[in-house]
Write an enzyme that holds these catalytic residues in place. Structure first.
Site, mmCIF file in Angstrom:
data_model
loop_
_atom_site.group_PDB
_atom_site.id
_atom_site.type_symbol
_atom_site.label_atom_id
_atom_site.label_comp_id
_atom_site.label_asym_id
_atom_site.label_seq_id
_atom_site.Cartn_x
_atom_site.Cartn_y
_atom_site.Cartn_z
ATOM 1 N N ASP A 20 36.743 43.815 34.564
ATOM 2 C CA ASP A 20 35.544 43.167 34.030
ATOM 3 C C ASP A 20 35.168 42.186 35.129
ATOM 4 O O ASP A 20 35.845 41.175 35.316
ATOM 5 C CB ASP A 20 35.881 42.431 32.721
ATOM 6 C CG ASP A 20 34.642 41.798 32.110
ATOM 7 O OD1 ASP A 20 33.881 41.169 32.872
ATOM 8 O OD2 ASP A 20 34.416 41.961 30.907
ATOM 9 N N HIS A 21 34.133 42.523 35.889
ATOM 10 C CA HIS A 21 33.942 41.756 37.130
ATOM 11 C C HIS A 21 33.650 40.279 36.855
ATOM 12 O O HIS A 21 33.827 39.443 37.720
ATOM 13 C CB HIS A 21 32.897 42.417 38.039
ATOM 14 C CG HIS A 21 31.478 42.212 37.625
ATOM 15 N ND1 HIS A 21 30.868 42.942 36.650
ATOM 16 C CD2 HIS A 21 30.540 41.342 38.061
ATOM 17 C CE1 HIS A 21 29.619 42.547 36.518
ATOM 18 N NE2 HIS A 21 29.390 41.572 37.348
ATOM 19 N N HIS B 53 31.657 41.183 29.177
ATOM 20 C CA HIS B 53 31.543 39.977 30.005
ATOM 21 C C HIS B 53 31.430 38.686 29.188
ATOM 22 O O HIS B 53 32.125 37.714 29.433
ATOM 23 C CB HIS B 53 30.304 40.047 30.901
ATOM 24 C CG HIS B 53 30.219 41.281 31.753
ATOM 25 N ND1 HIS B 53 31.316 41.859 32.336
ATOM 26 C CD2 HIS B 53 29.160 42.045 32.132
ATOM 27 C CE1 HIS B 53 30.931 42.913 33.040
ATOM 28 N NE2 HIS B 53 29.631 43.050 32.925
HETATM 29 C C1 BG6 Z 1 26.954 44.820 34.625
HETATM 30 C C2 BG6 Z 1 25.898 45.337 33.692
HETATM 31 O O1 BG6 Z 1 28.226 44.995 34.065
HETATM 32 O O2 BG6 Z 1 26.726 43.428 34.853
HETATM 33 C C3 BG6 Z 1 24.522 45.119 34.295
HETATM 34 O O3 BG6 Z 1 26.100 46.722 33.474
HETATM 35 C C4 BG6 Z 1 24.325 43.669 34.642
HETATM 36 O O4 BG6 Z 1 23.499 45.556 33.405
HETATM 37 C C5 BG6 Z 1 25.484 43.155 35.477
HETATM 38 O O5 BG6 Z 1 23.122 43.588 35.398
HETATM 39 C C6 BG6 Z 1 25.380 41.662 35.664
HETATM 40 O O6 BG6 Z 1 26.339 41.248 36.602
HETATM 41 P P1 BG6 Z 1 26.098 39.972 37.505
HETATM 42 O O7 BG6 Z 1 27.376 39.812 38.254
HETATM 43 O O8 BG6 Z 1 24.921 40.282 38.377
HETATM 44 O O9 BG6 Z 1 25.803 38.852 36.564
#
Ligand code: BG6
Length: 510
Positions: free
Chosen positions: A184-185, A247
């Site tokens: 989960d980045h 997230h």
């Molecule tokens: C991803 C979603 O996991 O996270 C995207 O699938 C979203 O829809 C993205 O744009 C948002 O990530 P960050 O790091 O740009 O906030």
């Protein structure tokens, strides 16, 4: 930082966007910062007709695009790409897995990687189970003595509770839980990790971190972009599945979890799981009062016409998919009983920002009312995840001069003030942790399923109850105004937007 031992990094979906934009650049930065061992290889697998040379060139170009400061002739890129290899791979074909095994054995012999392998599933989710079974058929899941095999799975982990459970059960038949890294980045973001440091390395905040002093918690994750070229995926997902189930509930868990007894993966993940278990299910008759969904409609942004969601490529013209969701929920435990948590997220909002706001309760008595008509604003602690990362504390101060007029002022910290420190990309940290076998910042099966248990009744109600509205909101606005009604209190609202110099809505800077 601990350096991993020698390894082979195998990317399924090696010719795809994620590999190009995130994974290979992250590995390159680790290499450049001397965080990788001497012996390692990266093996990209895909259906595109590259060979080692053309794949290396493609990856080098992508790294340069993403890191413009790196010069074309940079020696480190040349040294890095020498370790990259590519093979044609068809996930549906047993022969591909056999060839993979042979390739791995060859690389292992040439590069001396001690049979340590990290498999990265950067593929559409429908292939996760198939690839895991293919690896098992070739015994590539087994860990001969003194070596390891690990697998990183990208989100989404299932589409609902039963598919998440099915996926988890399948993976766990093939790999031990310790070999599975569900990425989960958001958990790899430096600012998210800092929440734990902020809470558990400081003595001043934790005593206040509970229902006695906190009135409510607000999390906003706004994006100004629309669905871009991901309409096909997004239309089957929507904001609740795409952002909240993973997230944003992970962010909430980081804010709300109890202090773990140690900073070992198990202890941290146990505490997170308890948070997910304590989420109070929203009853079906409460859903339209506690959850607001919206979808962006055509609008003008800075003089330019912007398409509505239903006109985006690969989106059903009658789509009911939400591109915005705001919800209020409760965490039924000793610390948070009756403290409302609010989450909102959406595409095509006025700006890109992710932040958490801890709202503290007001003083019990308004001592300075003779000089200040309204009760003072609540103290707020704002944890800005991105962009302009930082932390801000708002508190009241006497305006110098006669009387006791109170004004809110800010005390702030900005990561940008840390000269010479670049905030690493989330993928850098997470890949390094997986290579080191540390799964603290990865989602565990029980938490993923508990999070689906919370989210699923909302999805079911939306599917089955046609009286629950999907509100349209103009692209470039803050979503449906009904989202403010979640607060049930005219004095409260989402942290108010500010205007930029040209008078457009934006988020207040830290
Ligand atoms: C991803 C979603 O996991 O996270 C995207 O699938 C979203 O829809 C993205 O744009 C948002 O990530 P960050 O790091 O740009 O906030």
């Amino acid at each position: 930082m601990k350096k991993p031992v020698s390894f082979i990094f195998v990317v399924f979906g090696g010719s795809g966007d994620l590999a190009k934009r995130k994974l290979l650049p992250a590995l390159f930065h680790l290499f450049k910062n001397d965080l990788l061992p001497e012996n390692f290889a990266i093996l990209g697998l895909g259906r595109k007709p590259y060979d080692d040379i053309s794949y290396r060139q493609k990856m080098a170009d992508s790294i340069k695009d993403i890191t413009p400061k790196i010069r074309t002739d940079d020696q480190s890129i040349r040294n890095f790409i020498k370790r990259i290899f590519y093979s044609y791979f068809d996930m549906n074909d047993d022969l591909s897995y056999k060839e993979l095994k042979t390739n791995i054995q060859k690389l292992n012999a040439d590069i001396k990687t001690s049979q340590n392998i990290l498999f990265y599933l950067a593929t559409p989710p429908e292939f996760f189970k198939m690839v895991a079974s293919g690896l098992q058929a070739e015994k590539l899941n087994l860990e001969p003595s003194n070596s390891w095999k690990r697998i990183i799975v990208e989100k989404p982990f299932g589409h609902n509770l039963s598919s998440a459970h099915e996926l988890n059960t399948h993976l766990q038949k093939i790999f031990n839980e310790d070999q599975i890294f569900r990425i989960d980045h958001y958990l790899g973001k430096e600012t998210v990790q800092n929440i734990m440091a902020f809470r558990f390395a400081n003595g001043i905040f934790e005593p206040l971190w509970n229902r006695n002093y906190i009135s409510h918690v607000e999390i906003t994750s706004a994006e100004s972009i629309g669905v871009e070229d991901r309409g096909g995926y997004y239309d089957t997902s929507g904001a609740l599945r795409d952002m909240v189930q993973n997230h944003l509930l992970q962010l909430a868990a980081t804010i709300a979890m109890e202090p773990p007894s140690t900073f070992e993966a198990k202890a941290v993940r146990d505490e997170k799981y308890k948070f997910f278990q304590a989420l109070r299910k929203i009853e079906s008759k409460q859903i339209n009062k506690q959850v607001i969904r919206g979808q962006y409609i055509e609008s003008m942004i800075r003089g330019k016409k912007v398409a509505g969601y239903r006109d985006e490529i690969n989106v059903n013209p009658e789509s009911q998919t939400e591109t915005f969701v705001a919800l209020k929920f409760f965490v039924d435990n000793w610390r948070w009983a009756d403290v409302p948590f609010f989450i909102r997220t959406g595409k095509r909002l006025p700006t890109r920002v992710t932040e958490m706001v801890i709202h503290f309760k007001k003083t019990p008595y308004h001592l300075f009312k003779a000089y200040n008509k309204n009760h003072l604003a609540e103290n707020q602690l704002i944890l800005r995840i991105q962009p302009n990362e930082g932390i801000l504390l708002k508190f009241g101060m006497k305006v110098p001069g006669a009387g006791f007029q109170i004004k809110n002022v800010d005390m702030d910290f900005h990561y940008s003030d840390l000269i010479d420190i670049k905030i690493p990309e989330a993928y850098e940290r997470l890949i390094l942790d997986a290579l080191n076998g540390d799964n603290t910042l990865f989602a565990r099966t029980d938490s993923v399923e508990a999070s689906w248990q919370f989210v699923e009744p909302i999805l079911d109600a939306w599917k089955n109850d046609s009286s629950i509205k999907l509100f349209g909101y103009p692209a470039g606005s803050w979503g449906p105004k009904e989202a403010s009604l979640l607060f049930d209190n005219p004095e409260r609202d989402w942290r108010s937007p500010c205007k930029n110099l040209t008078g457009e809505d934006t988020y207040c800077e830290l």
